[in-house]
Design an enzyme around this catalytic site. Sequence first.
Site, PDB file in Angstrom:
ATOM      1  N   LYS A   1       2.336  -4.762 -19.674  1.00 48.88           N
ATOM      2  CA  LYS A   1       3.316  -3.819 -20.135  1.00 48.88           C
ATOM      3  C   LYS A   1       3.899  -2.993 -18.996  1.00 48.88           C
ATOM      4  O   LYS A   1       4.985  -2.423 -19.112  1.00 48.88           O
ATOM      5  CB  LYS A   1       2.651  -2.821 -21.102  1.00 48.88           C
ATOM      6  CG  LYS A   1       2.157  -3.376 -22.386  1.00 48.88           C
ATOM      7  CD  LYS A   1       1.584  -2.212 -23.243  1.00 48.88           C
ATOM      8  CE  LYS A   1       0.849  -2.674 -24.455  1.00 48.88           C
ATOM      9  NZ  LYS A   1       0.166  -1.545 -25.129  1.00 48.88           N
ATOM     10  N   GLY A   2       3.155  -2.886 -17.903  1.00 54.60           N
ATOM     11  CA  GLY A   2       3.438  -1.880 -16.884  1.00 54.60           C
ATOM     12  C   GLY A   2       4.838  -1.882 -16.304  1.00 54.60           C
ATOM     13  O   GLY A   2       5.364  -0.833 -15.942  1.00 54.60           O
TER      14      GLY A   2
ATOM     15  N   ASP B   1       4.818  -3.930 -11.755  1.00 61.31           N
ATOM     16  CA  ASP B   1       4.683  -2.511 -11.443  1.00 61.31           C
ATOM     17  C   ASP B   1       3.964  -2.277 -10.116  1.00 61.31           C
ATOM     18  O   ASP B   1       4.434  -1.538  -9.266  1.00 61.31           O
ATOM     19  CB  ASP B   1       3.965  -1.768 -12.588  1.00 61.31           C
ATOM     20  CG  ASP B   1       2.671  -2.444 -13.030  1.00 61.31           C
ATOM     21  OD1 ASP B   1       2.239  -3.425 -12.392  1.00 61.31           O
ATOM     22  OD2 ASP B   1       2.083  -1.970 -14.028  1.00 61.31           O
TER      23      ASP B   1
ATOM     24  N   ASP C   1      -2.199  -5.146  -6.378  1.00 61.57           N
ATOM     25  CA  ASP C   1      -3.433  -4.594  -5.826  1.00 61.57           C
ATOM     26  C   ASP C   1      -4.174  -5.739  -5.116  1.00 61.57           C
ATOM     27  O   ASP C   1      -3.905  -6.017  -3.948  1.00 61.57           O
ATOM     28  CB  ASP C   1      -4.228  -3.987  -6.989  1.00 61.57           C
ATOM     29  CG  ASP C   1      -5.488  -3.272  -6.555  1.00 61.57           C
ATOM     30  OD1 ASP C   1      -5.670  -3.051  -5.349  1.00 61.57           O
ATOM     31  OD2 ASP C   1      -6.307  -2.919  -7.431  1.00 61.57           O
TER      32      ASP C   1
ATOM     33  N   LYS D   1       0.067  -1.947  -3.065  1.00 63.43           N
ATOM     34  CA  LYS D   1      -1.178  -1.244  -2.689  1.00 63.43           C
ATOM     35  C   LYS D   1      -2.031  -2.210  -1.861  1.00 63.43           C
ATOM     36  O   LYS D   1      -2.418  -3.261  -2.333  1.00 63.43           O
ATOM     37  CB  LYS D   1      -1.914  -0.805  -3.959  1.00 63.43           C
ATOM     38  CG  LYS D   1      -3.078   0.104  -3.702  1.00 63.43           C
ATOM     39  CD  LYS D   1      -3.503   0.859  -4.948  1.00 63.43           C
ATOM     40  CE  LYS D   1      -4.233  -0.002  -5.932  1.00 63.43           C
ATOM     41  NZ  LYS D   1      -4.788   0.768  -7.062  1.00 63.43           N
TER      42      LYS D   1
ATOM     43  N   LEU E   1      -3.063   4.798  -9.472  1.00 64.53           N
ATOM     44  CA  LEU E   1      -1.810   5.484  -9.772  1.00 64.53           C
ATOM     45  C   LEU E   1      -1.448   5.344 -11.249  1.00 64.53           C
ATOM     46  O   LEU E   1      -1.748   4.306 -11.866  1.00 64.53           O
ATOM     47  CB  LEU E   1      -0.680   4.906  -8.912  1.00 64.53           C
ATOM     48  CG  LEU E   1      -0.933   4.937  -7.403  1.00 64.53           C
ATOM     49  CD1 LEU E   1       0.238   4.315  -6.653  1.00 64.53           C
ATOM     50  CD2 LEU E   1      -1.170   6.356  -6.913  1.00 64.53           C
TER      51      LEU E   1
ATOM     52  N   ASP F   1      -0.499   2.768 -16.527  1.00 69.53           N
ATOM     53  CA  ASP F   1      -1.362   3.484 -17.479  1.00 69.53           C
ATOM     54  C   ASP F   1      -2.801   3.623 -16.983  1.00 69.53           C
ATOM     55  O   ASP F   1      -3.232   2.955 -16.041  1.00 69.53           O
ATOM     56  CB  ASP F   1      -1.413   2.723 -18.812  1.00 69.53           C
ATOM     57  CG  ASP F   1      -2.328   1.510 -18.735  1.00 69.53           C
ATOM     58  OD1 ASP F   1      -2.166   0.711 -17.787  1.00 69.53           O
ATOM     59  OD2 ASP F   1      -3.218   1.377 -19.598  1.00 69.53           O
TER      60      ASP F   1
ATOM     61  N   ARG G   1       1.813   6.259 -19.320  1.00 62.70           N
ATOM     62  CA  ARG G   1       2.931   5.350 -19.007  1.00 62.70           C
ATOM     63  C   ARG G   1       4.274   6.076 -19.065  1.00 62.70           C
ATOM     64  O   ARG G   1       5.229   5.709 -18.392  1.00 62.70           O
ATOM     65  CB  ARG G   1       2.998   4.197 -20.018  1.00 62.70           C
ATOM     66  CG  ARG G   1       1.917   3.162 -19.903  1.00 62.70           C
ATOM     67  CD  ARG G   1       2.304   1.925 -20.699  1.00 62.70           C
ATOM     68  NE  ARG G   1       1.162   1.095 -21.047  1.00 62.70           N
ATOM     69  CZ  ARG G   1       0.626   0.178 -20.257  1.00 62.70           C
ATOM     70  NH1 ARG G   1       1.100  -0.006 -19.053  1.00 62.70           N
ATOM     71  NH2 ARG G   1      -0.394  -0.546 -20.664  1.00 62.70           N
TER      72      ARG G   1
HETATM   73  P1  5GP Z   1      -4.048  -7.195  -9.115  1.00 60.16           P
HETATM   74  O1  5GP Z   1      -4.224  -8.486  -9.865  1.00 60.16           O
HETATM   75  O2  5GP Z   1      -2.993  -7.252  -8.039  1.00 60.16           O
HETATM   76  O3  5GP Z   1      -5.375  -6.689  -8.577  1.00 60.16           O
HETATM   77  O4  5GP Z   1      -3.661  -6.087 -10.132  1.00 60.16           O
HETATM   78  C1  5GP Z   1      -2.521  -6.106 -10.824  1.00 60.16           C
HETATM   79  C2  5GP Z   1      -2.617  -5.269 -12.073  1.00 60.16           C
HETATM   80  O5  5GP Z   1      -3.711  -4.327 -12.056  1.00 60.16           O
HETATM   81  C3  5GP Z   1      -1.379  -4.446 -12.196  1.00 60.16           C
HETATM   82  O6  5GP Z   1      -0.390  -5.163 -12.876  1.00 60.16           O
HETATM   83  C4  5GP Z   1      -1.855  -3.255 -12.966  1.00 60.16           C
HETATM   84  O7  5GP Z   1      -1.842  -3.570 -14.336  1.00 60.16           O
HETATM   85  C5  5GP Z   1      -3.297  -3.075 -12.541  1.00 60.16           C
HETATM   86  N1  5GP Z   1      -3.409  -2.078 -11.466  1.00 60.16           N
HETATM   87  C6  5GP Z   1      -3.700  -2.266 -10.163  1.00 60.16           C
HETATM   88  N2  5GP Z   1      -3.703  -1.109  -9.479  1.00 60.16           N
HETATM   89  C7  5GP Z   1      -3.378  -0.161 -10.374  1.00 60.16           C
HETATM   90  C8  5GP Z   1      -3.178   1.277 -10.274  1.00 60.16           C
HETATM   91  O8  5GP Z   1      -3.295   1.921  -9.219  1.00 60.16           O
HETATM   92  N3  5GP Z   1      -2.844   1.900 -11.424  1.00 60.16           N
HETATM   93  C9  5GP Z   1      -2.691   1.260 -12.612  1.00 60.16           C
HETATM   94  N4  5GP Z   1      -2.360   1.999 -13.668  1.00 60.16           N
HETATM   95  N5  5GP Z   1      -2.851  -0.071 -12.744  1.00 60.16           N
HETATM   96  C10 5GP Z   1      -3.184  -0.761 -11.636  1.00 60.16           C
END
Ligand code: 5GP
Length: 172
Positions: free
Chosen positions: A40-41, A97, A100, A128, A150, A156, A162
């Site tokens: 949803k982000g 959004d 990470d 990030k 964040l 969220d 959100r």
């Molecule tokens: P990744 O697969 O790159 O580790 O993470 C992606 C998803 O993790 C993002 O789409 C988000 O939903 C969530 N996520 C990662 N870091 C953050 C953060 O700092 N804040 C929030 N709210 N969600 C995050």
Amino acid sequence: MPELVPVLSKNDIDSLVTKVAHRISTDYRNHDLILIGVLKGAFVFLSDLVRSLDIPVQIDFIRVFSYGSDMSSSGEIHLKKDIEVDIKDKDVLIVEDIVDTGLTLKYLIDYLRSYHPKTIKVCVFIDKHQRRETDIAIDYSCHDVDKGFLVGYGLDYNENYRYLSGIYHLKL
Ligand code: 5GP
């Protein structure tokens, strides 16, 4: 009480979105571009982004889920909602959004490739860095941070925050 430390104001966000929209409009002029927002982000960023572009685009959404804690994903990613438009031979831009570890975007790129788009690129609002586990290329990013959880502007924590128009560092 959780503390919300301001990271980006609405004004900051507006100018970052304008800048990235200008780059995308320039790069994709005269292309058949389809933006795929990751639910949803990304819904807030995507809606600002499309209204700042000056090229025609199509829009669709995809949704994945991953098991894990409230603040990090396990890396085990599953599809929850597929795209509905035909992306074969089209230019696709995934709009997310925040990246990470990069595991979600790696999954999405690999998955969407199975539909044989002409190109696939990635646009994130926040990049990030500290926990990156993949070497995926982030083609467009609006803002870089090192670490921290964040919220706001679509992001969220347990479905809260959100709606905030700025981005905040959540300290529990
Ligand atoms: P990744 O697969 O790159 O580790 O993470 C992606 C998803 O993790 C993002 O789409 C988000 O939903 C969530 N996520 C990662 N870091 C953050 C953060 O700092 N804040 C929030 N709210 N969600 C995050």
